[in-house]
Scaffold this motif. Structure first.
Motif, short mmCIF file in Angstrom:
data_model
loop_
_atom_site.label_atom_id
_atom_site.label_comp_id
_atom_site.label_asym_id
_atom_site.label_seq_id
_atom_site.Cartn_x
_atom_site.Cartn_y
_atom_site.Cartn_z
N GLN A 148 0.83 -1.20 0.00
CA GLN A 148 0.00 0.00 0.00
C GLN A 148 0.87 1.26 0.00
N GLU A 149 1.94 1.25 0.86
CA GLU A 149 2.83 2.41 0.89
C GLU A 149 3.54 2.60 -0.45
N THR A 150 3.98 1.49 -1.05
CA THR A 150 4.65 1.59 -2.36
C THR A 150 3.69 2.12 -3.42
N ARG A 157 13.60 4.62 -12.68
CA ARG A 157 14.33 5.16 -11.52
C ARG A 157 13.60 4.86 -10.22
N PHE A 158 12.26 4.99 -10.26
CA PHE A 158 11.48 4.68 -9.05
C PHE A 158 11.64 3.23 -8.65
N ILE A 172 4.04 10.14 -18.95
CA ILE A 172 5.02 9.80 -17.92
C ILE A 172 6.25 9.22 -18.60
N PRO A 173 7.45 9.79 -18.40
CA PRO A 173 8.65 9.23 -19.02
C PRO A 173 9.00 7.87 -18.42
N GLU A 231 2.08 6.44 -6.94
CA GLU A 231 1.07 7.38 -7.45
C GLU A 231 1.49 8.83 -7.23
N GLU A 232 2.15 9.09 -6.09
CA GLU A 232 2.54 10.47 -5.80
C GLU A 232 3.74 10.91 -6.62
N ASP A 233 4.80 10.04 -6.70
CA ASP A 233 6.05 10.43 -7.35
C ASP A 233 6.01 10.26 -8.86
N VAL A 234 5.30 9.25 -9.36
CA VAL A 234 5.35 8.94 -10.79
C VAL A 234 4.08 9.41 -11.50
#
Length: 387
Positions: free
Chosen positions: A158-160, A187-188, A180-181, A165-168
């Motif tokens: 869930q955290e991942t 990298r994520f 989205i590149p 969702e937030e970073d990518v």
């Protein structure tokens, strides 16, 4: 009738224990086993006789009680009922079950033997119960650990998901293309795998240390079990006194540690303040160094300009000296000479213009002659080709 049913139930319990003992001990004496077989055969005949003498209601209630007592046993209801009905038949002159044997011999189980068998069976049942409890406890701990592991996995997933969702998905969208590149996604996942590998290494070290601690505790437990036989109450009292002394020592050390922590916190605060001042001074020193470098560059530029100015000054001073010398030594020519020079200059200028015009005319004639020569060459070449 109640006494007879109670006695039959007791005897059924005895025969259950005895039957379990016989089944467990595979290396039992053959004669003894044969005697038991004969007793069971005689019990069948006595059951039939007892079934005809007893009322139907009491017989049915006794059979139901025996069925409830015999639930989970390896033997049939028929054998249990036959065992329980022997005592009732002994009141009518038939020998008891514990004294029944073959036609030529008699086998009797004494009370001490019966008690010993019951105790032995009780101990075996306790051992099995304890083993089952240990197995159930271990299974429960394993299942609890698996549940905790599953919960941890769910939370991490869930955290991942939220981080992805937030970073990518939210922050990783390109402003120009609106997509989205792939580099952001790779990298994520690389960072996530790197953090997972570090956590795995940490857990591996933790499990290794835990295994070492378990091994050490087992070794200490084995040593304590070996030394437990030689321990007495005095030793435990001595240990209690030593534990009290150690507790007092630990309290003193804890107070000392608290004082040291307080002192360390005070000096840590001072250290942070001095570090902040040092950082400020370092920033000021860097600014001063930058200003010094800038001033040095300006000085070098000014020195170069001074060299150039000095060279210009020397040149101008020389020109000034020459001019002054010329002014001092200058003698004005006569007017007649000046007029003649002007006339001679105008005559030369007129001659130059005439020569320039002739040159242009000669050039035009040359260009025209050059064109006529090229035309003649082309015509001669065409004439030669036609021939």
């Amino acid at each position: 009738m109640n006494y007879q049913l109670f006695s039959n139930e007791i005897k059924s319990f005895e025969w259950i224990n005895f039957d379990r003992s016989v089944v467990r001990h595979s290396r039992i004496n053959w004669n003894f086993r044969q005697a038991i077989t004969n007793i069971l055969e005689r019990a069948k005949y006595t059951r039939r006789a007892t079934a005809q003498l007893l009322p139907r209601s009491s017989r049915m209630s006794f059979r139901e009680s025996v069925m409830t007592l015999h639930l989970g046993s390896k033997h049939s209801i028929m054998s249990t009922a036959s065992v329980g009905s022997i005592h009732s038949l002994s009141r009518f002159g038939t020998p008891s079950l514990l004294t029944v044997g073959t036609y030529g011999e008699s086998t009797k189980i004494t009370m001490a033997h019966r008690i010993a068998m019951s105790k032995k069976e009780l101990e075996e049942l306790k051992k099995k119960l304890e083993q089952f409890r240990q197995y159930a406890r271990k299974k429960q701990e394993i299942m609890r650990a698996e549940i905790e592991e599953i919960e941890i996995r769910i939370n991490e997933a869930q955290e991942t998901k939220e981080e992805f969702e937030e970073d990518v998905v939210v922050k990783g969208v390109d402003d120009i293309t609106g997509k989205i590149p792939a580099e952001r996604v790779t990298r994520f996942f690389e960072e996530w795998l790197r953090s997972a590998n570090t956590i795995i290494e940490r857990l591996r070290l933790k499990t290794a240390t835990t295994r070492m601690q378990i091994r050490k505790a087992r070794r200490q437990l084995a040593q304590r079990e070996e030394l437990g036989e030689s321990l007495h109450a005095v030793d435990f009292e001595k240990l209690n006194i030593e534990n009290q002394d150690y507790v007092k020592m630990l309290e003193e050390k804890s107070v000392y540690v608290i004082d040291m922590k307080r002192i360390a916190g005070h000096y840590h605060l001072k250290l942070t303040q001095h570090k902040q001042k040092l950082n400020d001074l370092l920033f000021a020193l860097n600014d001063v160094k930058k200003e010094i470098l800038l001033k040095q560059k300006q000085i070098e530029e000014l020195e170069g300009e001074t060299v150039v100015v000095n060279v210009n000054i020397k040149r101008m001073s020389k020109e000034l000296d020459n001019l002054l010398f010329f002014m001092e030594n200058y003698m004005a020519p006569d007017i007649q000479d000046f007029v003649e020079l002007q006339q001679e200059y105008a005559e030369l200028k007129r001659t130059y213009k005439l020569l320039q015009r002739r040159k242009n005319i000669e050039k035009i004639i040359y260009e025209a002659y050059k064109k006529q020569v090229q035309i003649r060459k082309k015509s001669s070449a065409v004439h030669n080709r036609e021939q």
